[in-house]
Design an enzyme around this catalytic site. Structure first.
Site, PDB file in Angstrom:
ATOM      1  CB  SER A   1       1.072  -6.420   0.377  1.00 12.22           C
ATOM      2  OG  SER A   1       1.401  -7.176  -0.768  1.00 12.22           O
TER       3      SER A   1
ATOM      4  CE1 TYR B   1      -2.877  -9.576   1.076  1.00 10.75           C
ATOM      5  CE2 TYR B   1      -1.830  -9.105  -1.038  1.00 10.75           C
ATOM      6  CZ  TYR B   1      -1.741  -9.296   0.331  1.00 10.75           C
ATOM      7  OH  TYR B   1      -0.530  -9.189   0.962  1.00 10.75           O
TER       8      TYR B   1
END
Length: 313
Positions: A157, A183
């Site tokens: 990501s 994350y």
């Protein structure tokens, strides 16, 4: 790369694999019961591959397998249970796999979850997004099932640019838990894994990617968590996509002849990514390409799995 890649942010996975014949090839796609994982599995199956959907919810996986079969797949995908956050579940799918394997798409992931730990006490995002896929890929490699020219595709990501791996406290045991920091750490780990695996496994092409922002997937179900590390909604340079577009870079790296021989690279919008520029939501951060950090993460990951009772060869 043999030629310029003629695809970009608006290309779909089906367009990327148009004319590609995967008859006789086999693939595992994790998290393939919905979202870009399901779309990646669909286009691989339509191109002729024997696809296994490795999913937490096998009922949802069977429903997706039925949809894929009805959509022109050469054969109905098989479904295997897989909870990437638990080493025992990864060990079970490894025990049930009998090669050869041509494509592994490490697609499944969680994002910005509340503070949750698995049975080992590992932070959920690091356990799911990185350690589970590390154990799966490493275990398959140990078993010697990767076919010549096999490819591993790791869905990372752009969020990786916001944080490095906390090598001394990867599970936030002493550091105050921040869902976005966790994350970012896990997505940086995805890229570092691809960098180190490409070096250690020259017979397998291993690449990572940013799929873009796709709102219509389950990944954003925890988005009401107040972001402390960064706000993913307002930065410039974000590429928003449909599911079909979001799966395109995964499909490219999994099966397109246009990237034959490419390994250890981070892609976005179907192209090798440029270096990250602060103030944008694009590119690859230098900390995710650092060779020393990639090697250190590999060692840490092996040590954690050994301590869990699931050592790797």
């Amino acid at each position: 790369m043999t030629s310029k890649i003629p695809f970009g942010p608006e290309s779909t996975a089906a367009e990327v694999l148009a004319g590609v014949d995967l008859t006789g090839k086999s693939a595992i796609v994790t998290g393939a019961s919905s979202g870009i994982g399901a779309e990646t599995a669909r286009v691989l199956a339509r191109a002729g591959a024997a696809v296994t959907l490795a999913v937490r919810n096998t009922d949802a996986g069977q429903e997706e397998a039925t949809r894929i079969a009805a959509d022109g797949a050469a054969r109905r995908p098989s479904v295997q249970p897989l909870d990437l956050s638990e080493p025992a579940s990864v060990a079970a799918i490894l025990a049930n796999w009998h090669g050869p394997l041509d494509i592994l798409v490490a697609n499944a992931g969680v994002m910005a979850t509340p503070e949750v730990r698995n049975s080992q006490g590992w932070e959920l995002q690091f356990a799911t997004n990185h350690l589970g896929h590390f154990q799966l890929a490493h275990g398959l490699h140990d078993q010697g099932v990767f076919a010549p020219g096999a490819r591993i595709v790791v869905v990372s990501s752009v969020g990786h640019v916001n944080g490095e791996v906390l090598f001394d406290d990867p599970h936030f045991e002493r550091t105050p838990y921040d869902p976005w920091a966790a994350y970012s750490q896990s997505k940086t780990a995805n890229v570092l894994f691809a960098v180190e695996a490409a070096k250690r496994w020259p017979e397998v092409a291993v690449n990572a990617l940013n799929p873009g922002r796709i709102w219509s997937t389950g990944l954003s179900r925890h988005m009401d968590t107040p972001p402390q590390s960064f706000d993913p909604s307002g930065a410039t340079g974000v590429t928003e996509k449909t599911i079909e577009q979001g799966a395109s870079t995964s499909a490219l790296l999994a099966a397109s002849p246009l990237v034959e021989g490419v390994t250890g690279t981070y892609f976005e919008d179907n192209q090798p990514a440029a270096p990250f520029t602060p103030g944008t939501r694009r590119g690859v951060a230098q900390h995710a390409l650092d060779l020393d950090k990639a090697a250190r993460l590999w060692t840490l990951s092996r040590e954690l799995l050994a301590a869990s009772g699931h050592p790797l060869a």
